[in-house]
Motif scaffolding. Sequence first.
Motif, PDB file in Angstrom:
ATOM      1  N   ALA A   1       7.203  56.213  -6.687  1.00 16.78           N
ATOM      2  CA  ALA A   1       8.413  55.396  -6.817  1.00 16.78           C
ATOM      3  C   ALA A   1       9.653  56.236  -6.576  1.00 16.78           C
ATOM      4  O   ALA A   1      10.601  55.787  -5.928  1.00 16.78           O
ATOM      5  CB  ALA A   1       8.467  54.752  -8.213  1.00 16.78           C
ATOM      6  N   ARG A   2       9.646  57.476  -7.075  1.00 17.01           N
ATOM      7  CA  ARG A   2      10.794  58.365  -6.870  1.00 17.01           C
ATOM      8  C   ARG A   2      11.005  58.646  -5.377  1.00 17.01           C
ATOM      9  O   ARG A   2      12.141  58.653  -4.894  1.00 17.01           O
ATOM     10  CB  ARG A   2      10.614  59.667  -7.628  1.00 17.01           C
ATOM     11  N   VAL A   3       9.921  58.870  -4.656  1.00 18.77           N
ATOM     12  CA  VAL A   3      10.023  59.122  -3.213  1.00 18.77           C
ATOM     13  C   VAL A   3      10.660  57.918  -2.518  1.00 18.77           C
ATOM     14  O   VAL A   3      11.575  58.074  -1.694  1.00 18.77           O
ATOM     15  CB  VAL A   3       8.634  59.443  -2.609  1.00 18.77           C
ATOM     16  N   LYS A   4      10.202  56.720  -2.841  1.00 20.72           N
ATOM     17  CA  LYS A   4      10.753  55.501  -2.217  1.00 20.72           C
ATOM     18  C   LYS A   4      12.209  55.293  -2.627  1.00 20.72           C
ATOM     19  O   LYS A   4      13.033  54.849  -1.823  1.00 20.72           O
ATOM     20  CB  LYS A   4       9.909  54.279  -2.579  1.00 20.72           C
ATOM     21  N   CYS A   5      12.536  55.614  -3.864  1.00 22.07           N
ATOM     22  CA  CYS A   5      13.912  55.511  -4.347  1.00 22.07           C
ATOM     23  C   CYS A   5      14.808  56.472  -3.561  1.00 22.07           C
ATOM     24  O   CYS A   5      15.909  56.101  -3.134  1.00 22.07           O
ATOM     25  CB  CYS A   5      13.949  55.807  -5.834  1.00 22.07           C
ATOM     26  N   LYS A   6      14.346  57.689  -3.355  1.00 21.38           N
ATOM     27  CA  LYS A   6      15.109  58.674  -2.575  1.00 21.38           C
ATOM     28  C   LYS A   6      15.298  58.185  -1.142  1.00 21.38           C
ATOM     29  O   LYS A   6      16.382  58.323  -0.568  1.00 21.38           O
ATOM     30  CB  LYS A   6      14.368  60.024  -2.593  1.00 21.38           C
ATOM     31  N   GLU A   7      14.263  57.595  -0.571  1.00 17.52           N
ATOM     32  CA  GLU A   7      14.385  57.037   0.780  1.00 17.52           C
ATOM     33  C   GLU A   7      15.418  55.909   0.798  1.00 17.52           C
ATOM     34  O   GLU A   7      16.167  55.760   1.772  1.00 17.52           O
ATOM     35  CB  GLU A   7      13.028  56.548   1.277  1.00 17.52           C
ATOM     36  N   SER A   8      15.463  55.124  -0.264  1.00 20.97           N
ATOM     37  CA  SER A   8      16.466  54.068  -0.369  1.00 20.97           C
ATOM     38  C   SER A   8      17.866  54.665  -0.419  1.00 20.97           C
ATOM     39  O   SER A   8      18.785  54.194   0.267  1.00 20.97           O
ATOM     40  CB  SER A   8      16.203  53.211  -1.608  1.00 20.97           C
ATOM     41  N   LEU A   9      18.039  55.705  -1.222  1.00 19.75           N
ATOM     42  CA  LEU A   9      19.350  56.365  -1.303  1.00 19.75           C
ATOM     43  C   LEU A   9      19.750  56.980   0.036  1.00 19.75           C
ATOM     44  O   LEU A   9      20.922  56.918   0.429  1.00 19.75           O
ATOM     45  CB  LEU A   9      19.335  57.425  -2.400  1.00 19.75           C
ATOM     46  N   ASP A  10      18.793  57.551   0.749  1.00 18.02           N
ATOM     47  CA  ASP A  10      19.081  58.097   2.084  1.00 18.02           C
ATOM     48  C   ASP A  10      19.533  56.991   3.029  1.00 18.02           C
ATOM     49  O   ASP A  10      20.454  57.187   3.831  1.00 18.02           O
ATOM     50  CB  ASP A  10      17.851  58.810   2.654  1.00 18.02           C
ATOM     51  N   ALA A  11      18.902  55.830   2.925  1.00 15.81           N
ATOM     52  CA  ALA A  11      19.288  54.693   3.763  1.00 15.81           C
ATOM     53  C   ALA A  11      20.694  54.202   3.406  1.00 15.81           C
ATOM     54  O   ALA A  11      21.479  53.851   4.292  1.00 15.81           O
ATOM     55  CB  ALA A  11      18.267  53.562   3.627  1.00 15.81           C
ATOM     56  N   ILE A  12      21.019  54.202   2.124  1.00 19.42           N
ATOM     57  CA  ILE A  12      22.375  53.829   1.703  1.00 19.42           C
ATOM     58  C   ILE A  12      23.377  54.796   2.317  1.00 19.42           C
ATOM     59  O   ILE A  12      24.413  54.377   2.847  1.00 19.42           O
ATOM     60  CB  ILE A  12      22.501  53.830   0.163  1.00 19.42           C
ATOM     61  N   ALA A  13      23.071  56.078   2.272  1.00 17.94           N
ATOM     62  CA  ALA A  13      23.978  57.094   2.828  1.00 17.94           C
ATOM     63  C   ALA A  13      24.181  56.902   4.326  1.00 17.94           C
ATOM     64  O   ALA A  13      25.233  57.270   4.864  1.00 17.94           O
ATOM     65  CB  ALA A  13      23.432  58.490   2.544  1.00 17.94           C
ATOM     66  N   SER A  14      23.187  56.311   4.984  1.00 17.99           N
ATOM     67  CA  SER A  14      23.286  56.030   6.423  1.00 17.99           C
ATOM     68  C   SER A  14      23.821  54.627   6.697  1.00 17.99           C
ATOM     69  O   SER A  14      23.827  54.180   7.836  1.00 17.99           O
ATOM     70  CB  SER A  14      21.916  56.180   7.077  1.00 17.99           C
ATOM     71  N   PHE A  15      24.213  53.931   5.640  1.00 17.29           N
ATOM     72  CA  PHE A  15      24.748  52.563   5.724  1.00 17.29           C
ATOM     73  C   PHE A  15      23.734  51.566   6.272  1.00 17.29           C
ATOM     74  O   PHE A  15      24.105  50.562   6.869  1.00 17.29           O
ATOM     75  CB  PHE A  15      26.051  52.514   6.539  1.00 17.29           C
ATOM     76  N   ASP A  16      22.448  51.843   6.058  1.00 19.86           N
ATOM     77  CA  ASP A  16      21.384  50.916   6.460  1.00 19.86           C
ATOM     78  C   ASP A  16      20.905  50.205   5.193  1.00 19.86           C
ATOM     79  O   ASP A  16      19.896  50.577   4.586  1.00 19.86           O
ATOM     80  CB  ASP A  16      20.239  51.678   7.141  1.00 19.86           C
TER      81      ASP A  16
ATOM     82  N   ALA B   1      14.572  47.465   1.344  1.00 18.67           N
ATOM     83  CA  ALA B   1      13.126  47.484   1.576  1.00 18.67           C
ATOM     84  C   ALA B   1      12.481  48.655   0.825  1.00 18.67           C
ATOM     85  O   ALA B   1      11.431  48.493   0.178  1.00 18.67           O
ATOM     86  CB  ALA B   1      12.826  47.577   3.070  1.00 18.67           C
ATOM     87  N   LYS B   2      13.108  49.826   0.899  1.00 12.59           N
ATOM     88  CA  LYS B   2      12.571  50.999   0.202  1.00 12.59           C
ATOM     89  C   LYS B   2      12.656  50.827  -1.311  1.00 12.59           C
ATOM     90  O   LYS B   2      11.761  51.232  -2.047  1.00 12.59           O
ATOM     91  CB  LYS B   2      13.300  52.271   0.636  1.00 12.59           C
ATOM     92  N   LEU B   3      13.720  50.187  -1.777  1.00  9.49           N
ATOM     93  CA  LEU B   3      13.855  49.922  -3.208  1.00  9.49           C
ATOM     94  C   LEU B   3      12.769  48.969  -3.684  1.00  9.49           C
ATOM     95  O   LEU B   3      12.215  49.145  -4.769  1.00  9.49           O
ATOM     96  CB  LEU B   3      15.243  49.362  -3.520  1.00  9.49           C
ATOM     97  N   LYS B   4      12.433  47.993  -2.859  1.00  9.13           N
ATOM     98  CA  LYS B   4      11.356  47.056  -3.200  1.00  9.13           C
ATOM     99  C   LYS B   4      10.030  47.809  -3.344  1.00  9.13           C
ATOM    100  O   LYS B   4       9.249  47.534  -4.262  1.00  9.13           O
ATOM    101  CB  LYS B   4      11.251  45.968  -2.135  1.00  9.13           C
ATOM    102  N   GLU B   5       9.786  48.769  -2.459  1.00  7.65           N
ATOM    103  CA  GLU B   5       8.576  49.589  -2.552  1.00  7.65           C
ATOM    104  C   GLU B   5       8.603  50.438  -3.830  1.00  7.65           C
ATOM    105  O   GLU B   5       7.571  50.588  -4.501  1.00  7.65           O
ATOM    106  CB  GLU B   5       8.448  50.488  -1.326  1.00  7.65           C
ATOM    107  N   ALA B   6       9.765  50.980  -4.152  1.00  9.19           N
ATOM    108  CA  ALA B   6       9.910  51.771  -5.379  1.00  9.19           C
ATOM    109  C   ALA B   6       9.619  50.907  -6.603  1.00  9.19           C
ATOM    110  O   ALA B   6       8.932  51.343  -7.532  1.00  9.19           O
ATOM    111  CB  ALA B   6      11.310  52.374  -5.469  1.00  9.19           C
TER     112      ALA B   6
END
Length: 111
Positions: free
Chosen positions: A19-34, A40-45
């Motif tokens: 879950a932490r990995v998916k959460c980090k991917e979500s934060l990375d996507a936020i930083a990229s404005f995606d 989607a990544k938050l849903k996986e988390a």
Amino acid sequence: MSEQQVETAMAIILAAGDARVKCKESLDAIASFDLDLAKAKLKEAQAKITEAHKVQTDAIQGETRGEKSEYSLLFAHAQDTLMTIYSEINITKQMIKIFESYEKRISALEK
């Protein structure tokens, strides 16, 4: 500590770690404005943290049914890991809301 307690603690730690990995991917996507990818990544988390929480709940309910368990530092670590990552997920949810709000305001200003 029984083998079952070790397996339970490790199941919580592994699912929460995923879950932490998916959460980090979500934060990375936020930083990229995606924000779509972030959601989607938050849903996986959320799915992984729910899995970890169910394992924890089953262990706790076992005690209420009279199953004996001894204090375990590993299980305490598993619970700590679960709650820490749950907090990270909650913060990520807020970050998505904040960035969606910014996107709306910027779009309105650009019009």
